[in-house]
Scaffold this active site. Structure first.
Site, PDB file in Angstrom:
ATOM      1  N   ARG A   1       0.837  -1.208   0.000  1.00  0.00           N
ATOM      2  CA  ARG A   1       0.000   0.000   0.000  1.00  0.00           C
ATOM      3  C   ARG A   1       0.877   1.266   0.000  1.00  0.00           C
ATOM      4  O   ARG A   1       1.003   1.953  -1.005  1.00  0.00           O
ATOM      5  CB  ARG A   1      -0.951  -0.021   1.214  1.00  0.00           C
ATOM      6  CG  ARG A   1      -2.068   0.997   1.152  1.00  0.00           C
ATOM      7  CD  ARG A   1      -1.665   2.400   1.553  1.00  0.00           C
ATOM      8  NE  ARG A   1      -1.081   2.489   2.896  1.00  0.00           N
ATOM      9  CZ  ARG A   1      -0.503   3.582   3.369  1.00  0.00           C
ATOM     10  NH1 ARG A   1      -0.411   4.673   2.630  1.00  0.00           N
ATOM     11  NH2 ARG A   1       0.037   3.598   4.578  1.00  0.00           N
ATOM     12  N   ASP A   2       1.527   1.540   1.106  1.00  0.00           N
ATOM     13  CA  ASP A   2       2.320   2.776   1.193  1.00  0.00           C
ATOM     14  C   ASP A   2       3.457   2.724   0.168  1.00  0.00           C
ATOM     15  O   ASP A   2       3.826   3.728  -0.434  1.00  0.00           O
ATOM     16  CB  ASP A   2       2.894   2.923   2.612  1.00  0.00           C
ATOM     17  CG  ASP A   2       3.133   4.370   3.008  1.00  0.00           C
ATOM     18  OD1 ASP A   2       3.018   5.252   2.143  1.00  0.00           O
ATOM     19  OD2 ASP A   2       3.443   4.611   4.190  1.00  0.00           O
TER      20      ASP A   2
ATOM     21  N   HIS B   1       5.725   4.575  12.578  1.00  0.00           N
ATOM     22  CA  HIS B   1       5.687   4.511  11.105  1.00  0.00           C
ATOM     23  C   HIS B   1       6.656   5.574  10.592  1.00  0.00           C
ATOM     24  O   HIS B   1       6.316   6.750  10.501  1.00  0.00           O
ATOM     25  CB  HIS B   1       4.238   4.795  10.681  1.00  0.00           C
ATOM     26  CG  HIS B   1       3.975   4.796   9.216  1.00  0.00           C
ATOM     27  ND1 HIS B   1       3.232   3.815   8.590  1.00  0.00           N
ATOM     28  CD2 HIS B   1       4.282   5.683   8.235  1.00  0.00           C
ATOM     29  CE1 HIS B   1       3.117   4.090   7.302  1.00  0.00           C
ATOM     30  NE2 HIS B   1       3.742   5.220   7.059  1.00  0.00           N
TER      31      HIS B   1
ATOM     32  N   HIS C   1       9.247   7.166   7.770  1.00  0.00           N
ATOM     33  CA  HIS C   1       9.784   7.244   6.408  1.00  0.00           C
ATOM     34  C   HIS C   1      11.261   7.630   6.513  1.00  0.00           C
ATOM     35  O   HIS C   1      11.681   8.261   7.479  1.00  0.00           O
ATOM     36  CB  HIS C   1       8.974   8.255   5.576  1.00  0.00           C
ATOM     37  CG  HIS C   1       7.633   7.702   5.148  1.00  0.00           C
ATOM     38  ND1 HIS C   1       7.384   7.217   3.894  1.00  0.00           N
ATOM     39  CD2 HIS C   1       6.482   7.529   5.842  1.00  0.00           C
ATOM     40  CE1 HIS C   1       6.138   6.779   3.816  1.00  0.00           C
ATOM     41  NE2 HIS C   1       5.563   6.960   4.990  1.00  0.00           N
TER      42      HIS C   1
ATOM     43  N   CYS D   1       4.727   9.313  -0.267  1.00  0.00           N
ATOM     44  CA  CYS D   1       3.332   9.731  -0.149  1.00  0.00           C
ATOM     45  C   CYS D   1       3.061  10.733  -1.258  1.00  0.00           C
ATOM     46  O   CYS D   1       3.801  11.714  -1.394  1.00  0.00           O
ATOM     47  CB  CYS D   1       3.057  10.358   1.217  1.00  0.00           C
ATOM     48  SG  CYS D   1       1.382  11.008   1.335  1.00  0.00           S
TER      49      CYS D   1
ATOM     50  N   ASN E   1       9.188   4.088   3.231  1.00  0.00           N
ATOM     51  CA  ASN E   1       9.233   3.746   4.649  1.00  0.00           C
ATOM     52  C   ASN E   1      10.575   3.086   4.938  1.00  0.00           C
ATOM     53  O   ASN E   1      11.263   2.626   4.036  1.00  0.00           O
ATOM     54  CB  ASN E   1       8.146   2.719   4.974  1.00  0.00           C
ATOM     55  CG  ASN E   1       6.752   3.266   4.766  1.00  0.00           C
ATOM     56  OD1 ASN E   1       6.290   3.334   3.651  1.00  0.00           O
ATOM     57  ND2 ASN E   1       6.120   3.670   5.838  1.00  0.00           N
TER      58      ASN E   1
HETATM   59  P1  HMG Z   1     -12.970  14.523  -2.379  1.00  0.00           P
HETATM   60  O1  HMG Z   1     -12.626  14.903  -3.776  1.00  0.00           O
HETATM   61  O2  HMG Z   1     -13.207  15.609  -1.384  1.00  0.00           O
HETATM   62  O3  HMG Z   1     -14.170  13.468  -2.332  1.00  0.00           O
HETATM   63  O4  HMG Z   1     -11.778  13.605  -1.864  1.00  0.00           O
HETATM   64  P2  HMG Z   1     -15.707  13.621  -2.577  1.00  0.00           P
HETATM   65  O5  HMG Z   1     -16.384  12.934  -1.442  1.00  0.00           O
HETATM   66  O6  HMG Z   1     -16.060  15.044  -2.901  1.00  0.00           O
HETATM   67  O7  HMG Z   1     -15.919  12.725  -3.894  1.00  0.00           O
HETATM   68  C1  HMG Z   1     -15.375  13.122  -5.144  1.00  0.00           C
HETATM   69  C2  HMG Z   1     -15.388  11.926  -6.098  1.00  0.00           C
HETATM   70  O8  HMG Z   1     -14.559  10.879  -5.602  1.00  0.00           O
HETATM   71  C3  HMG Z   1     -16.775  11.311  -6.272  1.00  0.00           C
HETATM   72  O9  HMG Z   1     -16.816  10.775  -7.579  1.00  0.00           O
HETATM   73  C4  HMG Z   1     -16.767  10.172  -5.311  1.00  0.00           C
HETATM   74  O10 HMG Z   1     -17.638   9.128  -5.665  1.00  0.00           O
HETATM   75  C5  HMG Z   1     -15.328   9.697  -5.390  1.00  0.00           C
HETATM   76  P3  HMG Z   1     -17.574  11.538  -8.790  1.00  0.00           P
HETATM   77  O11 HMG Z   1     -18.958  11.774  -8.308  1.00  0.00           O
HETATM   78  O12 HMG Z   1     -16.774  12.831  -8.989  1.00  0.00           O
HETATM   79  O13 HMG Z   1     -17.438  10.592  -9.930  1.00  0.00           O
HETATM   80  N1  HMG Z   1     -14.880   9.056  -4.149  1.00  0.00           N
HETATM   81  C6  HMG Z   1     -14.444   7.786  -4.046  1.00  0.00           C
HETATM   82  N2  HMG Z   1     -14.296   6.824  -4.976  1.00  0.00           N
HETATM   83  C7  HMG Z   1     -13.829   5.640  -4.538  1.00  0.00           C
HETATM   84  N3  HMG Z   1     -13.497   5.389  -3.244  1.00  0.00           N
HETATM   85  C8  HMG Z   1     -13.628   6.335  -2.298  1.00  0.00           C
HETATM   86  C9  HMG Z   1     -14.131   7.589  -2.707  1.00  0.00           C
HETATM   87  N4  HMG Z   1     -14.385   8.724  -2.024  1.00  0.00           N
HETATM   88  C10 HMG Z   1     -14.854   9.598  -2.926  1.00  0.00           C
HETATM   89  N5  HMG Z   1     -13.291   6.074  -1.039  1.00  0.00           N
HETATM   90  C11 HMG Z   1     -11.016  11.770  -0.506  1.00  0.00           C
HETATM   91  C12 HMG Z   1     -11.761  13.094  -0.544  1.00  0.00           C
HETATM   92  C13 HMG Z   1     -10.766  11.421   0.954  1.00  0.00           C
HETATM   93  C14 HMG Z   1     -11.855  10.709  -1.177  1.00  0.00           C
HETATM   94  C15 HMG Z   1      -9.662  11.941  -1.285  1.00  0.00           C
HETATM   95  O14 HMG Z   1      -9.007  13.036  -0.754  1.00  0.00           O
HETATM   96  C16 HMG Z   1      -8.772  10.726  -1.198  1.00  0.00           C
HETATM   97  O15 HMG Z   1      -9.090   9.669  -1.703  1.00  0.00           O
HETATM   98  N6  HMG Z   1      -7.581  10.893  -0.543  1.00  0.00           N
HETATM   99  C17 HMG Z   1      -6.650   9.815  -0.369  1.00  0.00           C
HETATM  100  C18 HMG Z   1      -5.247  10.302  -0.529  1.00  0.00           C
HETATM  101  C19 HMG Z   1      -4.276   9.168  -0.250  1.00  0.00           C
HETATM  102  O16 HMG Z   1      -4.554   8.016  -0.541  1.00  0.00           O
HETATM  103  N7  HMG Z   1      -3.111   9.496   0.330  1.00  0.00           N
HETATM  104  C20 HMG Z   1      -2.127   8.514   0.671  1.00  0.00           C
HETATM  105  C21 HMG Z   1      -2.535   7.667   1.841  1.00  0.00           C
HETATM  106  S1  HMG Z   1      -2.187   8.409   3.414  1.00  0.00           S
HETATM  107  C22 HMG Z   1      -0.512   8.113   3.684  1.00  0.00           C
HETATM  108  O17 HMG Z   1       0.160   7.621   2.808  1.00  0.00           O
HETATM  109  C23 HMG Z   1       0.070   8.393   5.041  1.00  0.00           C
HETATM  110  C24 HMG Z   1       0.315   7.123   5.861  1.00  0.00           C
HETATM  111  O18 HMG Z   1       1.186   6.227   5.197  1.00  0.00           O
HETATM  112  C25 HMG Z   1       0.934   7.493   7.219  1.00  0.00           C
HETATM  113  C26 HMG Z   1       2.162   8.402   7.113  1.00  0.00           C
HETATM  114  O19 HMG Z   1       3.115   8.068   6.408  1.00  0.00           O
HETATM  115  O20 HMG Z   1       2.120   9.448   7.750  1.00  0.00           O
HETATM  116  C27 HMG Z   1      -0.999   6.378   6.131  1.00  0.00           C
HETATM  117 MG    MG Z   2       3.338   6.382   5.195  1.00  0.00          MG
END
Ligand code: HMG
Ligand code: MG
Length: 296
Positions: free
Chosen positions: A13-14, A205, A207, A238, A247
């Site tokens: 995933r990450d 966690h 990086h 990320c 990581n």
């Molecule tokens: P948004 O644009 O505000 O969402 O994004 P929305 O609710 O307004 O929806 C917009 C569109 O997205 C709609 O589709 C929804 O259906 C669709 P449309 O009507 O335009 O066709 N949608 C989805 N589709 C599938 N699955 C879903 C979903 N939600 C909405 N779950 C949202 C808000 C949270 C969805 C967006 O910002 C997002 O997906 N962000 C994820 C970013 C990400 O993955 N970042 C990396 C992971 S975090 C990380 O790596 C840190 C970590 O490792 C820890 C660390 O290192 O610190 C965990």
């Molecule tokens: Mg991470």
């Protein structure tokens, strides 16, 4: 008997979420199979985020469904909102991870929500998870610094970790998203959070952007943490944290922990093979120092 440290393998995933070229679903599944074969008991499979935001995770359903019958393992997936949780549940997922941050600036770029908005988002998710007997892990990102805001107050890290714990997350993973932490700061951060959330419910966690990750893991293990997130071959980054590298490499963490007398249940030779496999498939250099020194 020696003490155990649980490794949460976040490579699939990450590690892969930041790859620009699409990694075939079959390759992701083969990697996860090799990680299972190496002895991993907890693997973060994929994430049910918006495919518009992270196209690499668009095949989350196929990956999760493939492993749905592996009930002897812990195979969490990331879910950012109710829609993501519902998609995950449709695939037979039994554990999810929610994620927010200790910095509003980062959280807005990562999830289009402030910290408090994301905590509100989690309430109906926790209700649904509870009603389906789904375990929920929580992430706090940017615990040692934010790429947009700079310094992050420790009080905010503690507040968000406590909020996730109160919401019902069984474990809170403290993320140094951009790898700015150094060992004493990392340990002080862990201790501050542990004043409010039991240490047994905390994970770290790190990086490795500035080469500090393994030292930070060591400092936190010495301070008592017993769950460590890591990514095979040091894969990752990320997409919403400029310059973030992978990581800490799982191989390097496992080697260090075994050398310190801890058990992880992981076979290092098989883990190295899993890392070499994915690096060759996606043509990426191996981020594990141990893997470079391990015989071919
Ligand atoms: P948004 O644009 O505000 O969402 O994004 P929305 O609710 O307004 O929806 C917009 C569109 O997205 C709609 O589709 C929804 O259906 C669709 P449309 O009507 O335009 O066709 N949608 C989805 N589709 C599938 N699955 C879903 C979903 N939600 C909405 N779950 C949202 C808000 C949270 C969805 C967006 O910002 C997002 O997906 N962000 C994820 C970013 C990400 O993955 N970042 C990396 C992971 S975090 C990380 O790596 C840190 C970590 O490792 C820890 C660390 O290192 O610190 C965990
Ligand atoms: Mg991470």
């Amino acid at each position: 008997m020696s003490e155990t440290i649980r490794i949460v393998e976040v490579g699939p995933r990450d590690g892969l979420q930041n790859e620009a070229a699409m990694v075939p679903t079959a390759t992701k599944i083969a990697l996860i199979d090799k990680l299972i074969e190496a002895g991993h008991g907890t693997i973060e499979l994929t994430s049910f985020v918006s495919p518009k935001w992270v196209p690499q995770m668009a095949d989350a359903a196929d990956v999760a469904r493939h492993f749905a019958d592996r009930t002897n393992l812990r195979l969490p997936v990331l879910a950012p909102n109710l829609q993501g949780l519902e998609r995950a549940l449709d695939c037979g997922v039994r554990e999810v991870a929610l994620f927010t941050a200790a910095s509003d600036a980062f959280n807005k770029r990562n999830t289009n929500a402030t910290i408090d908005e994301s905590l509100q988002r989690f309430e109906p998710m926790m209700d649904l998870a509870r009603s389906r007997d789904i375990k929920v892990r929580g992430y706090v990102s940017t615990v040692l610094g934010c790429p947009y805001q700079g310094d992050v107050p420790l009080s905010e890290v503690v507040r968000v970790a406590r909020a996730l714990h109160r919401l019902g997350c069984y474990e809170i993973s403290l993320g140094d998203t951009i790898g700015v932490g150094t060992p004493r700061k990392a340990r002080a951060m862990l201790r501050s959070v542990a004043n409010e959330v039991p240490l047994s419910s905390l994970a770290v966690h790190f990086h490795d952007t500035r080469g500090q990750a393994l030292a930070n893991v060591f400092a936190c293990v010495e301070a008592g943490v017993r769950v460590v997130d890591a990514s095979v071959a040091g894969l990752g980054g990320c997409p919403y944290a400029q310059g973030a590298s992978g990581n800490v490499a799982t191989e390097d963490v496992v080697y260090a922990l075994h050398g310190m007398g801890f058990e992880t249940g992981i076979d290092l030779g098989k883990l190295v093979a899993a890392g070499r496999y994915i690096c060759s498939e996606i043509q990426r250099s191996n981020g594990s120092k141990l893997a470079l020194a391990w015989p071919e």
